[in-house]
Motif scaffolding. Structure first.
Motif, mmCIF file in Angstrom:
data_model
loop_
_atom_site.group_PDB
_atom_site.id
_atom_site.type_symbol
_atom_site.label_atom_id
_atom_site.label_comp_id
_atom_site.label_asym_id
_atom_site.label_seq_id
_atom_site.Cartn_x
_atom_site.Cartn_y
_atom_site.Cartn_z
ATOM 1 N N LEU A 81 0.848 -1.199 0.000
ATOM 2 C CA LEU A 81 0.000 0.000 0.000
ATOM 3 C C LEU A 81 0.878 1.242 0.000
ATOM 4 C CD1 LEU A 81 -2.536 -1.166 2.731
ATOM 5 C CD2 LEU A 81 -2.851 -1.227 0.252
ATOM 6 N N ILE A 110 -6.059 0.919 5.816
ATOM 7 C CA ILE A 110 -6.883 1.918 6.502
ATOM 8 C C ILE A 110 -7.675 2.641 5.416
ATOM 9 C CG2 ILE A 110 -6.817 4.073 7.834
ATOM 10 C CD1 ILE A 110 -4.357 2.910 9.290
ATOM 11 N N GLY A 159 3.486 12.917 14.630
ATOM 12 C CA GLY A 159 3.621 13.857 15.733
ATOM 13 C C GLY A 159 4.582 14.967 15.373
ATOM 14 N N GLY A 176 0.553 5.627 0.160
ATOM 15 C CA GLY A 176 -0.236 6.856 0.228
ATOM 16 C C GLY A 176 0.539 7.939 -0.506
ATOM 17 N N GLY A 177 1.095 8.887 0.268
ATOM 18 C CA GLY A 177 1.878 9.966 -0.343
ATOM 19 C C GLY A 177 3.331 9.583 -0.586
ATOM 20 N N GLY A 178 3.739 8.398 -0.143
ATOM 21 C CA GLY A 178 5.125 7.962 -0.351
ATOM 22 C C GLY A 178 6.147 8.809 0.394
ATOM 23 N N SER A 179 5.728 9.426 1.513
ATOM 24 C CA SER A 179 6.650 10.311 2.244
ATOM 25 C C SER A 179 7.323 9.622 3.423
ATOM 26 C CB SER A 179 5.910 11.561 2.727
ATOM 27 O OG SER A 179 4.918 11.213 3.669
ATOM 28 N N ASN A 180 6.994 8.336 3.623
ATOM 29 C CA ASN A 180 7.631 7.622 4.737
ATOM 30 C C ASN A 180 8.082 6.235 4.313
ATOM 31 O OD1 ASN A 180 8.502 7.993 7.368
ATOM 32 N ND2 ASN A 180 6.821 6.824 8.228
ATOM 33 N N THR A 185 -0.723 11.200 3.505
ATOM 34 C CA THR A 185 -2.175 11.036 3.486
ATOM 35 C C THR A 185 -2.731 10.816 4.898
ATOM 36 O OG1 THR A 185 -1.831 8.673 3.162
ATOM 37 C CG2 THR A 185 -2.217 10.001 1.175
ATOM 38 N N GLN A 239 2.118 5.577 11.991
ATOM 39 C CA GLN A 239 3.259 5.882 12.871
ATOM 40 C C GLN A 239 2.873 6.972 13.883
ATOM 41 O OE1 GLN A 239 6.838 7.580 11.726
ATOM 42 N NE2 GLN A 239 5.982 9.349 10.687
ATOM 43 N N PRO A 262 3.835 15.944 5.387
ATOM 44 C CA PRO A 262 3.392 15.407 4.101
ATOM 45 C C PRO A 262 2.620 14.093 4.278
ATOM 46 C CG PRO A 262 5.781 15.799 4.122
ATOM 47 C CD PRO A 262 5.290 15.884 5.538
ATOM 48 N N ARG A 322 8.792 25.073 10.167
ATOM 49 C CA ARG A 322 9.113 23.881 9.371
ATOM 50 C C ARG A 322 9.729 24.277 8.031
ATOM 51 N NH1 ARG A 322 6.347 18.839 10.987
ATOM 52 N NH2 ARG A 322 7.115 18.079 9.017
HETATM 53 C C1 LIG Z 1 9.633 16.644 4.740
HETATM 54 C C2 LIG Z 1 8.964 15.615 5.620
HETATM 55 C C3 LIG Z 1 8.633 15.938 6.918
HETATM 56 C C4 LIG Z 1 8.012 15.008 7.752
HETATM 57 N N1 LIG Z 1 7.694 15.383 9.028
HETATM 58 C C5 LIG Z 1 7.079 14.497 9.850
HETATM 59 C C6 LIG Z 1 6.737 14.878 11.183
HETATM 60 O O1 LIG Z 1 6.947 16.016 11.593
HETATM 61 N N2 LIG Z 1 6.145 13.967 11.985
HETATM 62 C C7 LIG Z 1 5.864 12.714 11.532
HETATM 63 O O2 LIG Z 1 5.306 11.926 12.326
HETATM 64 N N3 LIG Z 1 6.179 12.308 10.277
HETATM 65 C C8 LIG Z 1 6.781 13.174 9.436
HETATM 66 N N4 LIG Z 1 7.114 12.785 8.157
HETATM 67 C C9 LIG Z 1 6.832 11.396 7.721
HETATM 68 C C10 LIG Z 1 5.524 11.230 6.902
HETATM 69 O O3 LIG Z 1 5.064 12.460 6.444
HETATM 70 C C11 LIG Z 1 4.411 10.563 7.717
HETATM 71 O O4 LIG Z 1 4.832 9.322 8.201
HETATM 72 C C12 LIG Z 1 3.137 10.351 6.879
HETATM 73 O O5 LIG Z 1 2.076 9.942 7.729
HETATM 74 C C13 LIG Z 1 3.307 9.317 5.772
HETATM 75 O O6 LIG Z 1 2.160 9.370 4.952
HETATM 76 P P1 LIG Z 1 2.183 8.807 3.484
HETATM 77 O O7 LIG Z 1 0.784 8.854 2.980
HETATM 78 O O8 LIG Z 1 3.187 9.520 2.662
HETATM 79 O O9 LIG Z 1 2.628 7.297 3.744
HETATM 80 P P2 LIG Z 1 3.474 6.361 2.768
HETATM 81 O O10 LIG Z 1 4.890 6.810 2.784
HETATM 82 O O11 LIG Z 1 2.813 6.240 1.456
HETATM 83 O O12 LIG Z 1 3.362 4.974 3.551
HETATM 84 C C14 LIG Z 1 3.962 4.797 4.816
HETATM 85 C C15 LIG Z 1 3.601 3.388 5.328
HETATM 86 O O13 LIG Z 1 2.200 3.309 5.545
HETATM 87 C C16 LIG Z 1 1.601 2.287 4.713
HETATM 88 N N5 LIG Z 1 0.315 2.850 4.268
HETATM 89 C C17 LIG Z 1 0.120 4.003 3.579
HETATM 90 N N6 LIG Z 1 -1.204 4.237 3.448
HETATM 91 C C18 LIG Z 1 -1.836 3.212 4.059
HETATM 92 C C19 LIG Z 1 -3.216 2.888 4.284
HETATM 93 N N7 LIG Z 1 -4.222 3.675 3.829
HETATM 94 N N8 LIG Z 1 -3.511 1.761 4.975
HETATM 95 C C20 LIG Z 1 -2.533 0.957 5.455
HETATM 96 N N9 LIG Z 1 -1.217 1.203 5.271
HETATM 97 C C21 LIG Z 1 -0.875 2.324 4.583
HETATM 98 C C22 LIG Z 1 2.590 2.035 3.604
HETATM 99 O O14 LIG Z 1 2.478 0.721 3.134
HETATM 100 C C23 LIG Z 1 3.924 2.282 4.320
HETATM 101 O O15 LIG Z 1 4.299 1.131 5.052
HETATM 102 C C24 LIG Z 1 7.729 13.695 7.276
HETATM 103 C C25 LIG Z 1 8.062 13.362 5.955
HETATM 104 C C26 LIG Z 1 8.679 14.309 5.129
HETATM 105 C C27 LIG Z 1 9.004 13.950 3.704
#
Ligand SMILES: Cc1cc2nc3c(=O)[nH]c(=O)nc-3n(C[C@H](O)[C@H](O)[C@H](O)COP(=O)(O)OP(=O)(O)OC[C@H]3O[C@@H](n4cnc5c(N)ncnc54)[C@H](O)[C@@H]3O)c2cc1C
Length: 342
Positions: free
Chosen positions: A49, A178, A128, A51-55, A118, A125, A116, A222
């Motif tokens: 899965l 989710i 926070g 979402g935004g690919g940011s983690n 979804t 995670q 960043p 930020r």
């Molecule tokens: C510049 C920057 C700053 C950031 N600052 C913070 C911060 O201050 N605090 C913080 O906590 N995080 C921070 N992050 C990390 C990130 O933004 C968060 O973890 C965010 O919630 C990831 O969302 P995503 O949609 O990009 O997840 P993704 O990177 O797409 O996925 C992350 C994980 O979740 C799983 N996943 C994604 N969507 C779903 C779904 N719908 N159901 C089940 N599993 C799913 C994926 O398989 C993967 O294992 C930052 C990242 C960046 C790039």
């Protein structure tokens, strides 16, 4: 559902790492996710899965069915004079939700502005920042079991939230999608500005901390401190801050008097991983086109190397250096997908 084969994921991860997926499914509904599960079973492939690919760190090509979740929708479920409960689809953008809530006078999420990704990934995670975690606002999380197709609603307590942690990283890891998150927000403004850099911001500005002012402050801080992934590809904090017992920390501080340490509610102490990385001399370093940010040592950046393996090699070298100097290994925060071998 929309399906692409041998699809590039470069624009679907904020580190801009080069990686291809055997199949890429764009999922706007829970049924699209179930169809992707069927596609994965037919082809004997795992499901991933996104979402935004940011983690995530895409370590290699993914022999998998990758499901990009793009569902939309915000619904007000109920409200009274004290609070409002809203249901938000997993594919909604987190920062846009924070802005929307502020516009509705639904308060609480301001400290989490500009993170960043979804809404669906946010509970995974327990995102926070600046003294606030999403855990405080989660009323329920709606899930779809990827094996049985069953739907289940988890209460906030059932999510077992911890520091950058939840049941979705533990017992439910990889077994559910989710699909939506219910958040309970304050109708009365409550501001939390005790986090050091935020407190300093308001002291310097000499202004009152309203929810809008907190939102603006967090965006300003930020934007100054963290590289914009659209400009310098990164995944935010690459390592978790280690949380240690009092005794170990007391010993470390006899050797490293400047090491920042923050006592947590449970008495354990959170240490600054950024400080340790900088102390080991890695801030600003570069290796095979991957680097450590010049402003923030906790952020690893893609300076044109574009390779997940090169990034993980750099991360491993930093972990080794910190372990040698401080006696424990830093844990990588983003999820590593694919294989970093060979
Ligand atoms: C510049 C920057 C700053 C950031 N600052 C913070 C911060 O201050 N605090 C913080 O906590 N995080 C921070 N992050 C990390 C990130 O933004 C968060 O973890 C965010 O919630 C990831 O969302 P995503 O949609 O990009 O997840 P993704 O990177 O797409 O996925 C992350 C994980 O979740 C799983 N996943 C994604 N969507 C779903 C779904 N719908 N159901 C089940 N599993 C799913 C994926 O398989 C993967 O294992 C930052 C990242 C960046 C790039």
């Amino acid at each position: 559902m929309q399906v692409e084969t041998n699809a590039t994921l470069v624009s679907l991860n904020t580190l801009a790492l080069e990686s291809r997926a055997s199949y890429l499914v764009t999922a706007a509904t829970p049924q699209d996710i179930l169809d992707a599960v069927a596609l994965a079973k037919t082809n004997g492939l795992p499901l991933v899965l996104l979402g935004g690919g940011s983690n995530v760190v895409l370590a290699s090509d993914l022999e998998a069915v990758v499901v990009h979740i793009v569902s939309r929708g915000i619904e007000i479920l109920r409200e009274d004079s004290e609070s409002a409960v809203i249901r938000v689809a997993a594919g909604e953008n987190w920062h846009r939700l924070v802005q929307w809530c502020l516009g509705q006078n639904y308060f609480g999420l301001e400290n989490l502005a500009l993170i960043p990704g979804t809404v669906g990934a946010a509970p995974i995670q327990n995102i926070g920042a600046y003294g606030v975690e999403i855990a405080s606002f989660v009323d329920a999380v709606h899930t779809l079991n990827l094996d049985t197709g069953e739907t289940r609603v988890l209460s906030g307590a059932a999510c077992e939230f911890g520091y950058r942690d939840s049941v979705f990283k533990g017992a439910l890891r990889d077994s559910v999608a989710i699909t939506a998150v219910d958040l309970r927000l304050n109708k009365q403004p409550v501001v939390i500005v005790n986090y050091p850099s935020l407190a300093q911001y308001f002291e310097d500005a000499g202004m009152q901390a309203t929810p809008q002012a907190v939102f603006d402050a967090v965006v300003a801080i930020r934007s100054k401190r963290l590289p914009d992934p659209g400009v310098i590809p990164n995944a935010g904090s690459f390592f978790k801050n280690p949380v240690e017992g009092q005794a170990g920390v007391a010993y470390l501080r006899t050797r490293f008097s400047g090491l920042p340490a923050f006592t947590q509610a449970d008495g354990r102490v959170k240490l600054s991983a950024a400080w340790m990385i900088e102390d080991c001399g890695w801030k600003g370093a570069e290796q095979d086109g991957m680097g450590v940010d010049t402003n923030h040592a906790l952020v690893l950046v893609n300076r044109g190397g574009n390779s997940g393996r090169a990034l993980l090699k750099l991360a491993g070298d930093i972990q080794d250096a910190v372990a040698q100097r401080f006696g424990f290994r830093l844990e990588i925060e983003p999820r590593v997908l694919g294989s970093s071998d060979g």
